[in-house]
Design a protein around this motif. Structure first.
Motif, PDB file in Angstrom:
ATOM      1  N   ARG A   1       0.833  -1.198   0.000  1.00 15.56           N
ATOM      2  CA  ARG A   1       0.000   0.000   0.000  1.00 15.56           C
ATOM      3  C   ARG A   1       0.878   1.262   0.000  1.00 15.56           C
ATOM      4  O   ARG A   1       2.090   1.167   0.158  1.00 15.56           O
ATOM      5  CB  ARG A   1      -0.916  -0.028   1.226  1.00 15.56           C
ATOM      6  CG  ARG A   1      -1.696  -1.340   1.293  1.00 15.56           C
ATOM      7  CD  ARG A   1      -2.112  -1.736   2.672  1.00 15.56           C
ATOM      8  NE  ARG A   1      -1.080  -1.644   3.647  1.00 15.56           N
ATOM      9  CZ  ARG A   1      -1.305  -1.534   4.960  1.00 15.56           C
ATOM     10  NH1 ARG A   1      -2.543  -1.506   5.399  1.00 15.56           N
ATOM     11  NH2 ARG A   1      -0.321  -1.453   5.825  1.00 15.56           N
ATOM     12  N   GLU A   2       0.262   2.394  -0.196  1.00 18.91           N
ATOM     13  CA  GLU A   2       0.881   3.741  -0.126  1.00 18.91           C
ATOM     14  C   GLU A   2       1.901   4.058  -1.226  1.00 18.91           C
ATOM     15  O   GLU A   2       2.097   5.221  -1.577  1.00 18.91           O
ATOM     16  CB  GLU A   2       1.579   4.012   1.230  1.00 18.91           C
ATOM     17  CG  GLU A   2       0.694   3.910   2.430  1.00 18.91           C
ATOM     18  CD  GLU A   2       0.727   2.531   3.059  1.00 18.91           C
ATOM     19  OE1 GLU A   2       1.637   1.752   2.766  1.00 18.91           O
ATOM     20  OE2 GLU A   2      -0.187   2.200   3.834  1.00 18.91           O
ATOM     21  N   THR A   3       2.597   3.052  -1.736  1.00 21.90           N
ATOM     22  CA  THR A   3       3.588   3.290  -2.790  1.00 21.90           C
ATOM     23  C   THR A   3       2.898   4.006  -3.953  1.00 21.90           C
ATOM     24  O   THR A   3       1.804   3.608  -4.372  1.00 21.90           O
ATOM     25  CB  THR A   3       4.203   1.944  -3.235  1.00 21.90           C
ATOM     26  OG1 THR A   3       4.841   1.392  -2.093  1.00 21.90           O
ATOM     27  CG2 THR A   3       5.184   2.104  -4.376  1.00 21.90           C
TER      28      THR A   3
ATOM     29  N   CYS B   1       5.803  -4.993   9.663  1.00 21.08           N
ATOM     30  CA  CYS B   1       4.883  -5.849  10.409  1.00 21.08           C
ATOM     31  C   CYS B   1       3.592  -5.046  10.603  1.00 21.08           C
ATOM     32  O   CYS B   1       3.654  -3.867  10.974  1.00 21.08           O
ATOM     33  CB  CYS B   1       5.547  -6.156  11.746  1.00 21.08           C
ATOM     34  SG  CYS B   1       4.790  -7.449  12.674  1.00 21.08           S
ATOM     35  N   PHE B   2       2.461  -5.662  10.331  1.00 21.60           N
ATOM     36  CA  PHE B   2       1.219  -4.890  10.337  1.00 21.60           C
ATOM     37  C   PHE B   2       0.130  -5.654  11.073  1.00 21.60           C
ATOM     38  O   PHE B   2      -0.241  -6.744  10.670  1.00 21.60           O
ATOM     39  CB  PHE B   2       0.790  -4.583   8.897  1.00 21.60           C
ATOM     40  CG  PHE B   2       1.838  -3.814   8.136  1.00 21.60           C
ATOM     41  CD1 PHE B   2       1.846  -2.429   8.139  1.00 21.60           C
ATOM     42  CD2 PHE B   2       2.849  -4.482   7.455  1.00 21.60           C
ATOM     43  CE1 PHE B   2       2.833  -1.714   7.470  1.00 21.60           C
ATOM     44  CE2 PHE B   2       3.843  -3.785   6.782  1.00 21.60           C
ATOM     45  CZ  PHE B   2       3.828  -2.391   6.791  1.00 21.60           C
ATOM     46  N   LEU B   3      -0.347  -5.059  12.169  1.00 23.50           N
ATOM     47  CA  LEU B   3      -1.379  -5.698  12.995  1.00 23.50           C
ATOM     48  C   LEU B   3      -2.708  -5.000  12.728  1.00 23.50           C
ATOM     49  O   LEU B   3      -2.835  -3.791  12.954  1.00 23.50           O
ATOM     50  CB  LEU B   3      -0.974  -5.571  14.459  1.00 23.50           C
ATOM     51  CG  LEU B   3      -1.510  -6.624  15.433  1.00 23.50           C
ATOM     52  CD1 LEU B   3      -0.723  -6.602  16.732  1.00 23.50           C
ATOM     53  CD2 LEU B   3      -2.973  -6.513  15.724  1.00 23.50           C
TER      54      LEU B   3
ATOM     55  N   PRO C   1       5.384  10.845   6.444  1.00 13.53           N
ATOM     56  CA  PRO C   1       5.876  10.582   5.081  1.00 13.53           C
ATOM     57  C   PRO C   1       5.368   9.262   4.510  1.00 13.53           C
ATOM     58  O   PRO C   1       5.454   9.009   3.318  1.00 13.53           O
ATOM     59  CB  PRO C   1       7.405  10.496   5.262  1.00 13.53           C
ATOM     60  CG  PRO C   1       7.705  11.122   6.574  1.00 13.53           C
ATOM     61  CD  PRO C   1       6.471  11.001   7.420  1.00 13.53           C
ATOM     62  N   TYR C   2       4.824   8.389   5.378  1.00 11.38           N
ATOM     63  CA  TYR C   2       4.324   7.064   4.979  1.00 11.38           C
ATOM     64  C   TYR C   2       3.225   7.150   3.913  1.00 11.38           C
ATOM     65  O   TYR C   2       3.145   6.313   3.031  1.00 11.38           O
ATOM     66  CB  TYR C   2       3.806   6.420   6.265  1.00 11.38           C
ATOM     67  CG  TYR C   2       3.266   5.016   6.232  1.00 11.38           C
ATOM     68  CD1 TYR C   2       3.588   4.094   5.247  1.00 11.38           C
ATOM     69  CD2 TYR C   2       2.420   4.575   7.264  1.00 11.38           C
ATOM     70  CE1 TYR C   2       3.086   2.798   5.287  1.00 11.38           C
ATOM     71  CE2 TYR C   2       1.925   3.285   7.310  1.00 11.38           C
ATOM     72  CZ  TYR C   2       2.252   2.400   6.311  1.00 11.38           C
ATOM     73  OH  TYR C   2       1.749   1.129   6.359  1.00 11.38           O
ATOM     74  N   PHE C   3       2.383   8.174   3.974  1.00 16.95           N
ATOM     75  CA  PHE C   3       1.158   8.152   3.179  1.00 16.95           C
ATOM     76  C   PHE C   3       1.298   8.855   1.819  1.00 16.95           C
ATOM     77  O   PHE C   3       2.129   9.752   1.652  1.00 16.95           O
ATOM     78  CB  PHE C   3       0.007   8.725   4.015  1.00 16.95           C
ATOM     79  CG  PHE C   3      -0.141   7.951   5.303  1.00 16.95           C
ATOM     80  CD1 PHE C   3      -0.550   6.632   5.283  1.00 16.95           C
ATOM     81  CD2 PHE C   3       0.210   8.522   6.521  1.00 16.95           C
ATOM     82  CE1 PHE C   3      -0.635   5.887   6.452  1.00 16.95           C
ATOM     83  CE2 PHE C   3       0.125   7.795   7.696  1.00 16.95           C
ATOM     84  CZ  PHE C   3      -0.294   6.463   7.664  1.00 16.95           C
TER      85      PHE C   3
HETATM   86  O1  LIG Z   1       6.223  -4.969   2.469  1.00 18.73           O
HETATM   87  P1  LIG Z   1       4.919  -5.636   2.145  1.00 18.73           P
HETATM   88  O2  LIG Z   1       4.866  -6.038   0.721  1.00 18.73           O
HETATM   89  O3  LIG Z   1       4.600  -6.706   3.090  1.00 18.73           O
HETATM   90  O4  LIG Z   1       3.726  -4.550   2.318  1.00 18.73           O
HETATM   91  C1  LIG Z   1       3.923  -3.268   2.756  1.00 18.73           C
HETATM   92  C2  LIG Z   1       2.665  -2.593   3.270  1.00 18.73           C
HETATM   93  O5  LIG Z   1       1.530  -2.760   2.495  1.00 18.73           O
HETATM   94  C3  LIG Z   1       2.965  -1.141   3.507  1.00 18.73           C
HETATM   95  O6  LIG Z   1       1.881  -0.479   4.085  1.00 18.73           O
END
Ligand SMILES: O=P(O)(O)OC[C@H](O)CO
Ligand SMILES: Nc1ncnc2c1ncn2[C@@H]1O[C@H](COP(=O)(O)OP(=O)(O)O)[C@@H](O)[C@H]1O
Length: 566
Positions: A104-106, A295-297, A158-160
């Motif tokens: 995402r965001e890229t 890492c995303f929770l 800067p993430y978004f």
């Molecule tokens: O690094 P990835 O591919 O697991 O994903 C990155 C996330 O979507 C960034 O928000």
């Protein structure tokens, strides 16, 4: 099982002797592109092919990707994965629909008429917009980074994507020119892929789904539309933005002359939201954590938009059709998880092989010997949102070995997860009782045990590490009528369970020490002006109008907010 056909000849081995409709998934991650094929309503992959992407880091803190490489990799991966189907008794014609899941965001900017990217993609973890963020914060009451959170769910960081779009307009002549000539298209990677797959300059669809749009800082979480005030504020014209669609609907048909030509497209989800669906966390109160480079929770909050007061993001989890309600999630994003292992391998040369060595080496010591490693290489995301933090390793003594440092890097991933869980429990008022996990890094048993020990709740690891691709298959199949989400809801995802073996006291003492380490990492970096690569960029970065523009827009926003509240 081998099936005999009418002539008594063995057919190719279709699973269980029954041919099922297939769903294909394009999975564009930060580091890899994959194409995965599933039989409808089965969670194991039938065929898959993956290619690594070229990492481009033109300078410290800048991360770029080649948009054309993404498209070329999709072609190669889909050809190879579909090539495997013949041996399994299937053919391309059995693929009834396609889903897309993506980092995402890229952000990518391209020319509507030529289809050419106007700059490399600026990746989600790129921090070149640091000084733009500062300029904005300077104009916000109390330098409040959460000033736009009530609309967008996101802090100013800067993430978004909006900051990346603004940077492209301020610094890249081709982007400015395209904007002036009404040829500019912006998008996250899903938009870029769909536009190219559905015809490109010849009528390609410029769309995105709500989950990706909710990561831009431009979407209103309530209306699920681009917010006019936010667009004005960042100076992004609505015409250059994609249309926001649901995560599961018939968007169109592939028309790019590739092997995918003629297949329908019916699902789009950002990869972390996709993993939430793949993990079957479809009820409010269920959560998953995905361990990859970052890492995303994500914690499903149902149709409630929970506004975090403890540093989490509010995001759209999914919307299963144009008329279906949006389901929301609270998210804790960690910028560096597996990335720290790569750092130990590539920068410090402490290991040669992440997968085969980390667990073994860290397992040779029983603790980190009081060493703490905060991998804040580009600042800290949730719940701190401190772009001035930088990495530290502290507590070193003459007895410290690389085993302790590697173990501390693994613990850091788990402590960061605990930071998020603490925030989530406070925001939701109900402590999470178990954690579903996935992602390549979750294959590390020691990491999973440390995670259970440091959080005090069972950790349930999915048998397949890529739950994102599976989630995208579910939503695409849902629209195509071959994968009922209602039935999926009752599907038990097989898992390995790691139970906590520590006492509350033990984990709390260590967690307190971690918080001390985090404090020591803060305030280290001073904002640098983005130093650009070309003469043009140098001139433009020094130019005041762009900054003034943003400041002016912010002044307008502050006034309009005051009027709204008065
Ligand atoms: O690094 P990835 O591919 O697991 O994903 C990155 C996330 O979507 C960034 O928000
Ligand atoms: N067994 C393991 N132990 C520790 N770290 C691991 C292990 N396996 C993978 N990793 C780390 O996890 C990350 C895997 O990332 P990957 O799934 O390829 O996704 P991404 O697209 O986010 O890079 C890498 O950074 C790697 O260093």
């Amino acid at each position: 099982m081998v099936v005999l056909n009418m002539d008594g000849v063995a057919d190719m081995p279709v699973r269980d002797g029954v041919k099922k409709p297939l769903v294909g998934v394009i999975d564009d991650g930060t580091k890899t592109v994959r194409f995965v094929i599933y039989e409808a309503e089965r969670s194991e992959e039938l065929a898959a092919y993956q290619l690594d992407k070229t990492e481009v880091q033109p300078q410290e803190g800048w991360y770029e990707q080649d948009p054309m490489e993404i498209l070329n990799h999709i072609r190669t991966c889909s050809e190879n994965a579909i090539g495997q189907l013949t041996e399994l008794g299937y053919s391309k014609e059995d693929i009834v629909t396609l889903g897309i899941t993506n980092q995402r965001e890229t952000t990518i900017a391209w020319d509507k008429f030529t289809g050419e990217p106007l700059h490399p993609a600026i990746a989600w973890n790129d921090i070149r917009t640091d000084s733009t963020v500062d300029a904005i914060l300077a104009k916000v009451p109390d330098r409040n980074k959460n000033y736009l959170k009530s609309i967008s769910g996101l802090p100013i960081s800067p993430y978004f994507s909006a900051l990346k779009m603004r940077w492209l307009k301020d610094n890249i002549k081709a982007v400015r020119r395209a904007s002036r000539d009404k040829r500019l298209l912006f998008g996250t990677v899903d938009s870029w892929i769909v536009w190219n797959l559905t015809g490109g300059p010849q009528g390609g669809l410029h769309i995105t789904d709500v989950t990706n749009a909710s990561r831009t800082l431009l979407m209103d979480l309530e209306t699920l539309n681009w917010d006019p005030m936010l667009c004005r504020l960042f100076g992004i014209h609505r015409d250059s933005l994609p249309q926001i669609r649901s995560s599961s609907e018939l968007y169109g048909v592939v028309k790019d002359g590739s092997i995918l030509d003629g297949i329908r497209l019916s699902g789009i989800l950002g990869n972390q939201q996709a993993a939430l669906v793949g993990q079957n966390c479809l009820l409010a109160g269920q959560a998953k954590n995905t361990y990859r480079s970052g890492c995303f929770l994500l914690y499903n909050t149902g149709q409630r938009r929970v506004q975090s007061t403890h540093g989490l993001i509010t995001t759209v989890a999914y919307k299963l059709g144009p008329d279906a309600p949006a389901v929301y999630a609270l998210e804790g994003s960690i910028a560096v998880a597996g990335g720290a292992m790569k750092f130990l391998r590539d920068n410090l040369k402490l290991i040669n092989d992440v997968v085969n060595e980390t667990e073994h080496i860290a397992g040779q010591v029983f603790s980190t010997g009081d060493v703490y490693f905060v991998p804040a290489f580009s600042g800290l995301y949730a719940p701190y949102w401190r772009k001035d933090a930088r990495g530290i390793i502290c507590g070193l003594t003459a007895f410290t070995t690389k085993n302790h440092i590697i173990r501390a890097a693994l613990e850091a991933v788990c402590f960061q997860t605990r930071d998020i869980l603490e925030a989530m429990n406070k925001d939701c008022g109900m402590p999470l009782s178990k954690l579903h996990v996935d992602g390549k890094m979750s294959s590390n048993d020691l990491l999973m045990q440390i995670q259970a020990d440091l959080t005090g709740i069972p950790v349930l690891r999915a048998h397949s590490w890529d739950m994102g691709a599976l989630g995208a298959a579910v939503v695409a199949g849902h629209c195509a009528g071959v994968w009922g989400v209602e039935r999926w809801r009752h599907h038990a995802t097989p898992a390995d369970t790691f139970l906590p073996t520590t006492t509350d006291d033990d984990r709390n003492v260590r967690y307190t020490k971690w918080k001390m380490a985090v404090q020591r990492s803060l305030g280290w970096a001073t904002t640098k002006k983005s130093i650009t690569m070309t003469e043009e960029r140098y001139k433009l970065l020094a130019s005041i109008p762009a900054t003034l523009y943003i400041m002016g827009s912010f002044a307008m926003l502050v006034v309009s907010k005051m009027l709204k509240n008065s």
